[in-house]
Design an enzyme around this catalytic site. Structure first.
Site, PDB file in Angstrom:
ATOM      1  N   GLU A   1      -8.611   4.233  -3.966  1.00  0.00           N
ATOM      2  CA  GLU A   1      -8.858   4.890  -2.680  1.00  0.00           C
ATOM      3  C   GLU A   1      -9.260   6.329  -2.926  1.00  0.00           C
ATOM      4  O   GLU A   1      -8.638   7.028  -3.729  1.00  0.00           O
ATOM      5  CB  GLU A   1      -7.598   4.941  -1.799  1.00  0.00           C
ATOM      6  CG  GLU A   1      -7.256   3.694  -1.060  1.00  0.00           C
ATOM      7  CD  GLU A   1      -6.161   3.934  -0.006  1.00  0.00           C
ATOM      8  OE1 GLU A   1      -6.009   5.087   0.449  1.00  0.00           O
ATOM      9  OE2 GLU A   1      -5.478   2.970   0.328  1.00  0.00           O
TER      10      GLU A   1
ATOM     11  N   ASN B   1       0.836  -1.197   0.000  1.00  0.00           N
ATOM     12  CA  ASN B   1       0.000   0.000   0.000  1.00  0.00           C
ATOM     13  C   ASN B   1       0.874   1.251   0.000  1.00  0.00           C
ATOM     14  O   ASN B   1       1.620   1.497   0.963  1.00  0.00           O
ATOM     15  CB  ASN B   1      -0.884   0.026   1.255  1.00  0.00           C
ATOM     16  CG  ASN B   1      -1.617   1.357   1.401  1.00  0.00           C
ATOM     17  OD1 ASN B   1      -2.556   1.634   0.673  1.00  0.00           O
ATOM     18  ND2 ASN B   1      -1.164   2.205   2.320  1.00  0.00           N
ATOM     19  N   GLU B   2       0.817   1.978  -1.081  1.00  0.00           N
ATOM     20  CA  GLU B   2       1.391   3.323  -1.190  1.00  0.00           C
ATOM     21  C   GLU B   2       2.901   3.406  -1.000  1.00  0.00           C
ATOM     22  O   GLU B   2       3.417   4.493  -0.736  1.00  0.00           O
ATOM     23  CB  GLU B   2       0.698   4.278  -0.213  1.00  0.00           C
ATOM     24  CG  GLU B   2      -0.761   4.488  -0.550  1.00  0.00           C
ATOM     25  CD  GLU B   2      -1.469   5.531   0.313  1.00  0.00           C
ATOM     26  OE1 GLU B   2      -0.859   6.032   1.248  1.00  0.00           O
ATOM     27  OE2 GLU B   2      -2.643   5.827   0.019  1.00  0.00           O
TER      28      GLU B   2
HETATM   29  C1  BMA Z   1      -4.419   6.107   2.542  1.00  0.00           C
HETATM   30  C2  BMA Z   1      -4.550   4.716   3.059  1.00  0.00           C
HETATM   31  C3  BMA Z   1      -4.382   4.617   4.513  1.00  0.00           C
HETATM   32  C4  BMA Z   1      -4.932   5.818   5.211  1.00  0.00           C
HETATM   33  C5  BMA Z   1      -5.919   6.552   4.342  1.00  0.00           C
HETATM   34  C6  BMA Z   1      -6.515   7.762   4.973  1.00  0.00           C
HETATM   35  O1  BMA Z   1      -3.193   6.648   2.695  1.00  0.00           O
HETATM   36  O2  BMA Z   1      -3.765   3.820   2.349  1.00  0.00           O
HETATM   37  O3  BMA Z   1      -3.031   4.421   4.830  1.00  0.00           O
HETATM   38  O4  BMA Z   1      -5.489   5.459   6.390  1.00  0.00           O
HETATM   39  O5  BMA Z   1      -5.315   6.931   3.157  1.00  0.00           O
HETATM   40  O6  BMA Z   1      -5.541   8.721   5.268  1.00  0.00           O
END
Ligand code: BMA
Length: 968
Positions: free
Chosen positions: A607, A508-509
Site C-alpha cells: 500500500e 489489514n494493518e
Molecule cells: C490504509 C488502508 C486503509 C485506508 C488507507 C488510506 O490504512 O489499509 O485502511 O483507507 O490506508 O488511509
C-alpha cells in the site's frame, strides 16, 4: 410486534404472485437418472419488509438489503446524493423484518433432508418458519444451513428473517464485553458508526476514510430450501501441484449430511484433458472429505499416488477414504499437455472446465458442480540476502519470479446487490489494461462475490486475499472465535478453487496498528490485547488455513508484516513496517511526494497512496451547483481523511501552483484536474522507484523490491479518495499513467543532486522465459557502487534485440529537442538496468539550456518490437519558465464499431493533456500525456467506448485541456 401481525395480513396472495419457486431437476429422466435434489429458490421480489417501529411494510427483494428496498419504493432518494449518508442513518438504527411465503409439495417433504441454505445474511438475524424459531445468526460472511424439515408443512409456508440494527447490536456487544477494544469510534471526519469490530459485518459499512457509513441489513446472498436424499457436496477444492515435470491434480470433495455411513459414486470430468472418471466412494462421517488425486500430464511410468490418511481435527474427522491409483484413471490425458495459468502479462490465464457430480447409492444424482480450474503453482520466497540484512519477499508463479504490479481493491458499492458482473468486469478489465497482475482484496470490506473471483481467474489477476479484519483489535472471546472459525473455514473452502488467489493474509494493518497506533509501548494492558491478537490471528485464522489449504498458498499474518520474520518474533514484529522484510504500507502527507528520495524502499509495497478528487462529471449526479466549489460544505462532507484537503492543496502549491480562476466552479474543475496530476505523478514516482529497485539495494539494505500495489484501485462513492478509478468507472489520470509505469518496458530516471541515472526496465513474460530450473532469484548485495547486483539468472537476458536509447533535453518554450544523447544497449543483464549516468549541469551546458527551470528531460527506448518513453521536468511547474498556452487540434477522426481513432497536434509544448468526452462511457488509449514537444508531430489516440457511440457526438463532446489552461 403489532407491525408484524399487520405485515402478515398484508401479504395475502400478492406474495404468491411474485414468488419464484424453482424446482431444480438436475438430471434428465431421459438418461434414466432420478434427481436426488430439489430446490426452492427464495430469491426474487416475493418478499415484504417492515420496520419494526414504523408499522409499515414494503415490497422487498432477495438478494438485497433494506436501503435498496426502500429506494425502490421511493422512501429514499439516491443515498449517495449530497448528505444523504447521514440523513438516512435512521434506516440502520432500527430493526427490520423480511417475510415471504412459499409453497411446499408433499413429495418435497419426503426427502431425507430439507435444509434452509443461507449463503449470506447481513448480519444479526433471527429466522422463523411458520413462526417457529429456527436460528439466530450474527456473521454476514458465513454460509448457514439449517434443518427445517420439521418446521415445514405441505402447502403454503411463511419465512421471517428479522434483522437487528447492526449499529445497536455492535454497541451492546461492546458494552457487554469486559474491557474496551480499540478503536472505539472512527475519526469525526468519517461521520460513521462506532464498534465495527464487535460485529462480523463489512467493517467499512460503518464508514472509512474513503467511504460513507451505510450499515445496511438484509439477505445479501442467495437463499434457498433444498431437499435431498443422502449426502450432498458442499465444497470442491481442486488443487494442482507440479511434480517434477508433471502435474498432479488433487480434488477434495466436502460432503454434508452424510449420516452414519453413506456410499455412492463421484463423477468427474475435464473434457479438454480427456478426463472422464467415475468412482465408488464410501463416506463414514459428517463433513467427510473425499480426495481424488491423479496425474494430469501424460507420464509413461505407472505412478503410485501416496495413500492419504484420516486425521482428527477439532473433533472433525477429515477422512480421505478414497485413494486412487493412476491406473484407475487409465483413459485420461494421454499425450495431452496441460496449459498453465499465467498472470496477466505473463502468458494466458488458461482455465479448464471441470464437472463434478455425486450419485447416491440409489442411483440418484445430486447437483452438477461446474468449475473452472487453472494449473499453476504459487510460492512466496523469503530467503536470506547475501550482503544485506533481512529476507527477500517475492512471488514465484510456475517457478518463475514475478514482479507484482497492481493496486488495492475495496468494495465496489455501499450496497453489494448493486454490483453486477458487468461493473466488476469493467473494473477488473481496467486493472488488466493498466498492466496489473495483482489486486489486494483489502480486509475491511467483504469476501467478494463468485463473479469477482471468476473474473480474476479469467483476467489473470492474482489476488492477495486479506481475511476481513482491519485496523482494529477484536474481542477474542470463545464465542467470537468460534464464529470466526466457521467464517474462515467456509471462505477458504469456498475460495481456494480459484487459481487467482495467491496468498492469504490474516488482516489489514492489525499487527502494525497494535504496535504503532493503538497501544503505547508502556501500555500495561498491551499483553492482554496481544493474547487476543494471537488467539484470533494465529490460533483461529491461521489454524483454519493450515487445515483447509495446507499446500497451495502462502499465509502472512497481517498486511503489512515482516512475513517470516514476524512469525519468528512471536507473530507481532517490533517494527512491522521494516523495509528489509515482508510488505510495507507507506503514507506520508508531509514530505514531497514527487521526490523519490523520501520513500522507503521495501521488499514489497502493498500500500502507498495519495488522494485526488473525482471528476465533475462523476460528482454532478450527487450534488447541487452550490456544492461544486472548493471547501463547500459538500466537499467537506465528502472528505473523510483528516486534513485531506489541506494536504492536497499544499501538494499542488508545491508542484503546480494553486488554481486561480475567479469563477468558483471553474476553479473547482481546475482544482480537480490539479489534484489528479499531483496524485498521478506522486504514485508514478514511487512505482517507478520500486521497479528500478528490483535488482538493486541501497547501502543500508533497502531494495530488491518485488511488488508494488498502490492504494487504491476503485471507489465506493463520489468523493476525494486515493482511487485511480472513479465511482462509475471513469479512469483518473493515475490509472492512465499506471498503464505506462506498469508496462513491460519502462525507461525511468532518478535525479539526485547533480547526478542523473537512467534505468531501462524490461520484463520478459514469465511463460517465455528459460526453464524453471534456472529461474529462481538469488539476491546478492554488491559492495561496489553504484551498481548493486542480484544474481538473478531468470530474466530476459536472452536473445532480445538490442535497445536504441535516446535521452533528450527540451526547453519548455521551444518545440524540438535542444540536444539528444543517443546510444545502443546490446544486452540487458538484469530486469532493471542502469543504462546512463551523467552530470546534469554539464548536460544542461552542452544543450545550452538556460536553467533547470527552463527544461525537461525526454527519455525514449525501443528495441524494434517494443518502445517506451517518459518525460521528467527538471524543476517543478511552480517555477517552470517558458510554458505557453497551446492550441490542440484534432484530426483524422475515424470510427470502427465502438472504437474511435483520432490524431492530435499542439502548437506549443503541452504537459498533462487531459481528454474528456463527457457523458460517454469508455476510456482513451492515453491521457494525461505530453504533447507538442516536436513541432507539427501528430500523435494517434483511440477512444474505447463502453457502448456504441456516434462519431459526430464524440467529436462534439471531445475536450482537451493542458496545464497552462488552468492559469489564465
Ligand atoms: C490504509 C488502508 C486503509 C485506508 C488507507 C488510506 O490504512 O489499509 O485502511 O483507507 O490506508 O488511509
Amino acid at each position: 410486534m403489532v407491525g408484524d401481525s399487520l405485515l402478515r395480513l398484508s401479504l395475502g396472495g400478492m406474495l404468491m404472485l411474485h414468488m419464484k419457486m424453482s424446482l431444480v431437476f438436475l438430471c434428465s429422466m431421459a438418461f434414466g437418472f432420478v434427481s436426488s435434489h430439489e430446490e426452492i429458490a427464495l430469491n426474487g421480489d416475493g418478499w415484504m419488509v417492515s420496520g419494526l417501529n414504523t408499522n409499515r411494510s414494503y415490497p422487498a427483494k432477495v438478494p438485497g438489503s433494506i436501503y435498496t428496498d426502500l429506494m425502490r419504493q421511493g422512501i429514499l432518494d439516491d443515498p449517495l446524493f449530497r448528505f444523504n449518508n447521514e440523513v438516512y442513518r435512521w434506516v440502520a438504527k432500527q430493526n427490520w423484518s423480511y417475510v415471504s411465503e412459499f409453497e411446499v409439495t408433499a413429495n418435497f417433504l419426503l426427502f431425507d433432508h430439507v435444509i434452509l441454505r443461507c449463503e449470506g445474511l447481513d448480519t444479526v438475524a433471527t429466522i422463523e418458519i411458520n413462526r417457529m424459531h429456527i436460528a439466530d445468526t450474527n456473521n454476514m460472511f458465513r454460509r448457514y444451513t439449517f434443518d427445517i424439515k420439521d418446521a415445514l408443512k405441505e402447502g403454503r409456508n411463511t419465512i421471517h428473517v428479522t434483522f437487528q440494527s447492526p449499529v445497536a447490536y455492535a454497541k451492546r456487544q461492546s458494552e457487554a464485553f469486559p474491557y474496551e477494544v480499540p478503536p472505539v469510534c472512527p475519526s469525526p471526519e468519517q461521520r460513521g458508526e462506532c464498534h465495527a469490530n464487535f460485529i462480523r459485518k463489512e467493517a467499512c459499512s460503518f464508514s472509512w476514510d474513503w467511504g460513507p457509513s451505510f450499515p445496511t441489513v438484509g439477505i445479501w446472498k442467495d437463499l434457498a430450501i433444498e431437499a435431498f436424499n443422502g449426502p450432498i457436496i458442499r465444497y470442491i477444492l481442486p488443487e494442482s501441484r507440479s511434480v517434477s515435470d508433471d502435474w498432479e491434480l488433487s480434488v477434495a470433495v466436502h460432503f454434508a449430511e452424510v449420516g452414519a455411513t453413506s456410499s455412492g459414486s463421484i463423477s468427474l470430468s475435464i473434457p479438454a484433458l480427456n478426463i472422464s472418471a467415475k468412482k465408488e466412494i464410501h463416506l463414514n462421517s459428517d463433513d467427510s472429505v473425499v480426495s481424488l488425486k491423479f496425474p494430469v500430464q501424460f507420464c509413461p511410468k505407472t505412478r503410485e499416488i501416496p495413500t492419504l490418511k484420516c486425521r482428527e481435527l477439532d473433533g472433525i474427522r477429515l477422512c480421505l477414504d478414497v485413494i486412487f491409483k493412476s491406473r484407475n484413471w487409465a483413459s485420461f490425458a494421454a499425450g495431452r499437455r496441460v496449459q498453465l495459468w499465467w498472470p496477466n502479462g505473463h502468458g494466458t490465464p488458461f482455465l479448464y472446465d471441470m464437472k463434478v457430480t455425486f450419485t447416491n447409492s440409489q442411483g440418484q444424482n445430486g447437483p452438477a458442480h461446474d468449475l473452472k480450474i487453472g494449473f499453476r503453482t504459487i510460492k512466496l520466497v523469503q530467503n536470506p540476502i547475501e550482503g544485506a540484512s533481512g529476507l527477500s519477499f517475492y512471488f514465484e508463479v510456475n517457478q518463475q519470479p514475478i514482479f507484482i504490479k497492481g493496486s488495492n481493491w475495496i468494495p465496489a458499492d455501499v450496497f453489494q446487490e448493486r454490483i453486477s458482473r458487468d461493473r466488476l468486469e469493467n473494473l477488473l478489465s481496467s486493472a488488466a489494461k493498466a498492466n496489473m497482475n495483482m489486486l489486494r482484496v483489502w480486509g475491511g470490506g467483504v469476501y467478494e462475490s463468485d463473479d469477482f473471483y471468476n473474473l480474476a481467474d479469467e483476467y489473470g489477476i492474482l489476488l492477495w486475499q486479506d481475511f476481513m479484519f482491519a485496523c482494529a483489535d477484536y474481542p477474542a472471546n470463545a464465542e467470537f472465535l468460534d464464529n470466526v472459525r466457521h467464517e474462515i473455514t467456509h471462505q477458504v473452502r469456498r475460495l481456494s478453487k480459484h487459481a487467482s488467489i495467491a496468498i492469504w493474509a490474516g488482516n489489514n494493518e492489525n499487527e502494525w496498528g497494535f504496535m504503532a497506533k493503538r497501544h503505547t509501548p508502556s501500555d500495561p494492558q498491551k499483553l492482554k490485547y496481544y493474547r487476543d491478537y494471537i488467539s484470533l490471528t494465529v490460533r483461529t485464522i491461521f489454524d483454519v488455513v493450515q487445515t483447509e489449504d495446507p499446500y497451495s498458498r502462502p499465509f502472512v499474518p497481517s498486511s503489512p508484516s515482516n512475513g517470516a520474520e514476524t512469525i519468528t518474533e512471536g507473530w507481532v514484529a517490533a517494527n512491522p513496517q521494516d523495509p528489509h522484510y515482508g510488505d510495507v504500507h507507506h503514507y506520508d502527507y508531509k514530505s514531497d511526494s514527487w521526490d523519490w528520495r523520501v520513500f522507503p524502499i521495501p521488499r514489497f509495497a502493498s500500500e502507498y497512496g495519495l488522494q485526488s478528487w473525482c471528476s465533475l462529471e462523476t460528482l454532478l449526479p450527487v450534488s447541487n451547483t452550490e456544492d461544486l466549489k472548493i471547501n463547500s460544505s459538500f466537499c467537506d462532507h465528502r472528505q473523510h481523511h483528516p486534513q485531506g484537503e489541506s494536504q492536497m492543496w499544499n501538494e499542488i502549491s508545491r508542484h503546480l501552483k494553486p488554481p486561480n480562476n475567479s469563477n468558483q466552479t471553474q476553479k473547482f474543475i481546475d482544482y480537480i484536474y490539479l489534484t489528479q496530476i499531483n496524485q498521478a505523478v506522486g504514485i508514478k514516482t514511487e512505482a517507478e522507484l520500486f521497479r528500478r529497485m528490483q535488482d538493486h539495494v541501497t547501502p543500508n539494505g533497502e531494495g530488491f523490491t518485488m511488488g508494488s500495489l498502490y492504494w487504491q484501485l476503485n471507489d465506493i462513492w463520489q468523493a476525494p479518495t486515493w482511487s485511480s478509478i472513479e465511482y462509475g468507472g471513469k479512469w483518473k489520470m493515475l490509472h492512465y499513467m499506471a498503464q505506462d509505469f506498469y508496462a513491460h518496458s519502462l525507461i525511468s530516471s532518478s535525479l539526485n543532486g547533480d547526478n542523473l541515472d537512467v534505468y531501462l526496465i524490461h520484463e520478459t513474460p514469465a511463460s517465455q522465459r528459460n526453464p524453471p530450473s534456472s529461474s529462481s532469484l538469488k539476491f546478492k548485495a554488491s559492495k561496489s557502487k553504484p551498481k548493486h547486483e542480484n544474481e538473478a539468472a531468470f530474466m530476459e537476458r536472452t536473445n532480445a534485440p538490442g535497445w536504441i536509447v535516446e535521452i533528450s533535453i527540451y526547453d519548455w518554450s521551444k518545440q524540438g529537442a535542444l540536444k539528444s544523447w543517443n546510444f545502443h544497449v546490446d544486452k540487458l543483464n538484469l530486469t532493471s538496468n542502469l543504462i546512463f549516468h551523467n552530470n546534469l549541469p554539464s548536460m544542461l551546458q552542452e544543450s545550452e539550456c538556460p536553467s533547470m527551470q527552463h527544461c525537461f528531460l525526454f527519455l525514449r527506448a525501443s528495441n524494434g518490437a517494443e518502445s517506451c518513453d517518459n518525460w521528467i521536468p527538471l524543476s517543478y511547474y511552480t517555477d517552470a519558465v517558458g510554458l505557453r498556452n497551446s492550441q490542440i487540434m484534432v484530426s483524422d477522426l475515424m470510427q470502427t464499431k465502438e472504437q474511435i481513432d483520432f490524431s492530435l497536434t499542439a502548437d506549443a509544448i503541452s504537459p498533462f493533456v487531459w481528454l474528456e468526452a463527457e457523458g460517454l462511457n469508455g476510456h482513451f488509449s492515453r491521457n494525461g500525456f505530453l504533447l507538442g514537444h516536436e513541432d507539427g508531430r501528430k500523435e494517434s489516440f483511440t477512444f474505447y467506448a463502453d457502448q456504441s457511440v456516434d462519431l459526430n457526438e464524440f467529436s462534439q463532446k471531445l475536450v482537451a485541456r493542458s496545464l497552462m489552461d488552468v492559469y489564465m
